[in-house]
Scaffold this motif. Structure first.
Motif, short mmCIF file in Angstrom:
data_model
loop_
_atom_site.label_atom_id
_atom_site.label_comp_id
_atom_site.label_asym_id
_atom_site.label_seq_id
_atom_site.Cartn_x
_atom_site.Cartn_y
_atom_site.Cartn_z
N LEU A 12 0.96 -1.15 -0.02
CA LEU A 12 -0.04 0.07 0.14
C LEU A 12 0.98 1.15 -0.01
O LEU A 12 1.97 1.44 0.64
N GLY A 13 0.34 2.44 -0.65
CA GLY A 13 1.01 3.65 -0.63
C GLY A 13 0.06 4.46 -0.86
O GLY A 13 -1.02 4.35 -1.41
N ARG A 14 0.40 6.01 -0.55
CA ARG A 14 -0.55 7.09 -0.72
C ARG A 14 0.23 8.13 -1.44
O ARG A 14 1.31 8.49 -0.78
N HIS A 15 -0.21 8.50 -2.34
CA HIS A 15 0.37 9.87 -2.95
C HIS A 15 -0.10 11.04 -2.33
O HIS A 15 -0.97 11.27 -1.68
N LYS A 16 0.86 12.03 -2.03
CA LYS A 16 0.68 13.20 -1.28
C LYS A 16 -0.24 14.04 -2.22
O LYS A 16 -0.80 14.78 -1.80
N LYS A 17 0.06 13.86 -3.40
CA LYS A 17 -0.59 14.81 -4.51
C LYS A 17 -1.62 14.03 -5.26
O LYS A 17 -1.02 12.80 -5.97
N SER A 18 -2.85 14.24 -5.57
CA SER A 18 -3.67 13.80 -6.54
C SER A 18 -3.30 14.00 -7.68
O SER A 18 -2.73 14.92 -8.22
N TRP A 219 -8.37 6.70 -7.06
CA TRP A 219 -8.61 7.76 -6.32
C TRP A 219 -10.03 8.06 -6.21
O TRP A 219 -10.93 8.31 -6.77
N VAL A 220 -10.00 8.10 -4.61
CA VAL A 220 -11.31 8.51 -4.39
C VAL A 220 -11.46 10.03 -3.87
O VAL A 220 -10.77 10.71 -3.35
N LYS A 221 -12.39 10.52 -4.89
CA LYS A 221 -12.67 12.07 -4.99
C LYS A 221 -13.33 12.60 -3.98
O LYS A 221 -12.91 13.29 -3.09
N ASP A 222 -14.63 12.18 -4.08
CA ASP A 222 -15.65 12.91 -3.09
C ASP A 222 -16.98 11.95 -3.12
O ASP A 222 -17.05 11.09 -4.01
N VAL A 223 -17.70 12.08 -2.03
CA VAL A 223 -19.11 11.26 -1.81
C VAL A 223 -20.39 12.57 -1.71
O VAL A 223 -20.10 13.64 -0.88
N HIS A 267 -8.15 11.44 -2.01
CA HIS A 267 -7.24 10.29 -1.34
C HIS A 267 -7.08 9.32 -2.41
O HIS A 267 -7.85 8.77 -3.17
N THR A 268 -5.56 9.30 -2.94
CA THR A 268 -5.30 8.05 -3.76
C THR A 268 -4.60 7.05 -3.03
O THR A 268 -3.72 7.08 -2.38
N ILE A 269 -4.98 5.75 -3.45
CA ILE A 269 -4.49 4.53 -2.73
C ILE A 269 -3.88 3.58 -4.12
O ILE A 269 -4.33 3.58 -5.10
#
Length: 349
Positions: A12-18, A219-223, A267-269
């Protein structure tokens, strides 16, 4: 199953920038926010009569017993369903929206051969007043068919936040045609905006610039339009697993967005360890939760996969993607290295 899970050595990793969205735009963005399961509330509606007539009822909240009460008195001038026999067999049904599944439906008895039924029945919901005030009452009248082919006769929808609770008297209300808001609201849990991308192994040139195994980017943008469980709003976050792996290695979550029914996560996974054939057997599960100190409440989720019911030859209940979710996943599989945009309705999993 544990053996197959270990084969998928997801990191798993997470980008700091979308990431910026690619030029590819999916038709999924236009998918209706009403899932197929929502419409099943009206399944069996074979009648095509126009709504007419009135219903008499009263609303009350019993503070002592913490109970919402709908006193259904009677109806007048309902539509005739069976023209040949000149009859309707009506009953009244109620839901609390937006989360009808949580509180369930209530129904009166069926009155045979009448368009002016008298019920004098009380439909009761055990619910805190604070929660009740963020609900809508959907009251509908139906013709009962012995074969289950029930016909819609009319409805009324009441916003309980603006209801005058000092008024406990019976009142007459006109029945209206079926409203789209009621259909949307019956099990409407919100809509997630996201993009996904598959990067096949070796597709970006030689290692180390390129991963040795494939990657899935989410890339989870919004809900939009989450269920509001408290007057103050909702404190939401998103959990992600790639099934069949439910270990800590597979688990990721976003930060909590407070007091907002339309949270923006951005948030990007990234999951690596994917081979192209794994895409047939894996399933990305994204679930939205309301964060509270003692326990988190499930608000809705989506499952991205092929929806075959099987994973590595084993029958699993979580491989149950809807038509929209399957189409979204298939589009990602067919368009390597491209961001696929989606707008998917949350559902109960």
């Amino acid at each position: 199953e544990s053996d197959t899970a270990s084969e998928l050595s997801f990191q798993l990793g997470r980008h700091k920038k979308s990431p910026s969205t690619g030029s590819h735009s999916s038709d999924m963005a236009s998918v209706s926010s009403v899932s197929g399961s929502v419409l099943s509330v009206y399944s069996g509606d074979f009648g095509s009569v126009d709504a007419q007539g009135t219903v008499e009822f009263a609303l009350d909240y019993d503070e002592k017993n913490r109970e919402f009460q709908v006193h259904v008195s009677q109806c007048r001038g309902l539509a005739v369903v069976d023209e040949r026999k000149g009859r309707s067999d009506p009953y009244v049904k109620t839901y609390l929206l937006p989360d009808k599944a949580r509180m369930g439906k209530r129904k009166t008895s069926v009155k045979k051969r009448t368009v002016n039924p008298v019920y004098n029945e009380v439909l009761r919901y055990k619910i805190e007043k604070m929660v009740l005030l963020i609900q809508k009452l959907n009251l509908s009248v139906w013709h009962n068919d012995p074969l289950g082919r029930n016909s819609f006769l009319g409805e009324i929808e009441i916003d309980l936040a603006s209801w005058d609770w000092s008024n406990r008297k019976l009142g007459w209300y006109p029945l209206k045609p079926r409203s789209l808001s009621a259909v949307n609201g019956v099990d409407h849990r919100g809509v997630m905006s996201l993009s996904i991308k598959y990067v096949p192994p070796g597709s970006l040139g030689e290692w180390p610039r390129n991963p040795r195994s494939g990657e899935v980017h989410i890339w989870v943008k919004d809900v939009k339009d989450l269920l509001q469980l408290r007057p103050s709003g909702v404190d939401s976050f998103v959990k992600c697993y790639v099934l069949p792996d439910t270990s800590k290695k597979s688990y990721q979550k976003t930060r909590v967005i407070k007091r907002d029914t339309n949270p923006v996560f951005n948030h990007t996974i990234v999951y690596d360890g994917f081979h192209t054939e794994d895409l047939k057997d894996a399933c990305v599960e994204l679930t939205v939760w309301d964060h509270e100190k003692l326990t988190n409440h499930f608000l809705g989720g989506i499952r991205l996969g092929l929806g075959t019911g099987l994973s590595y030859g084993i029958s699993v209940d979580w491989m149950d993607s809807t038509q929209e979710e399957v189409a979204f996943w298939q589009e990602m599989m067919l368009a390597a290295n491209e961001w696929i945009e989606g707008l998917l309705p949350l559902r109960s999993l």
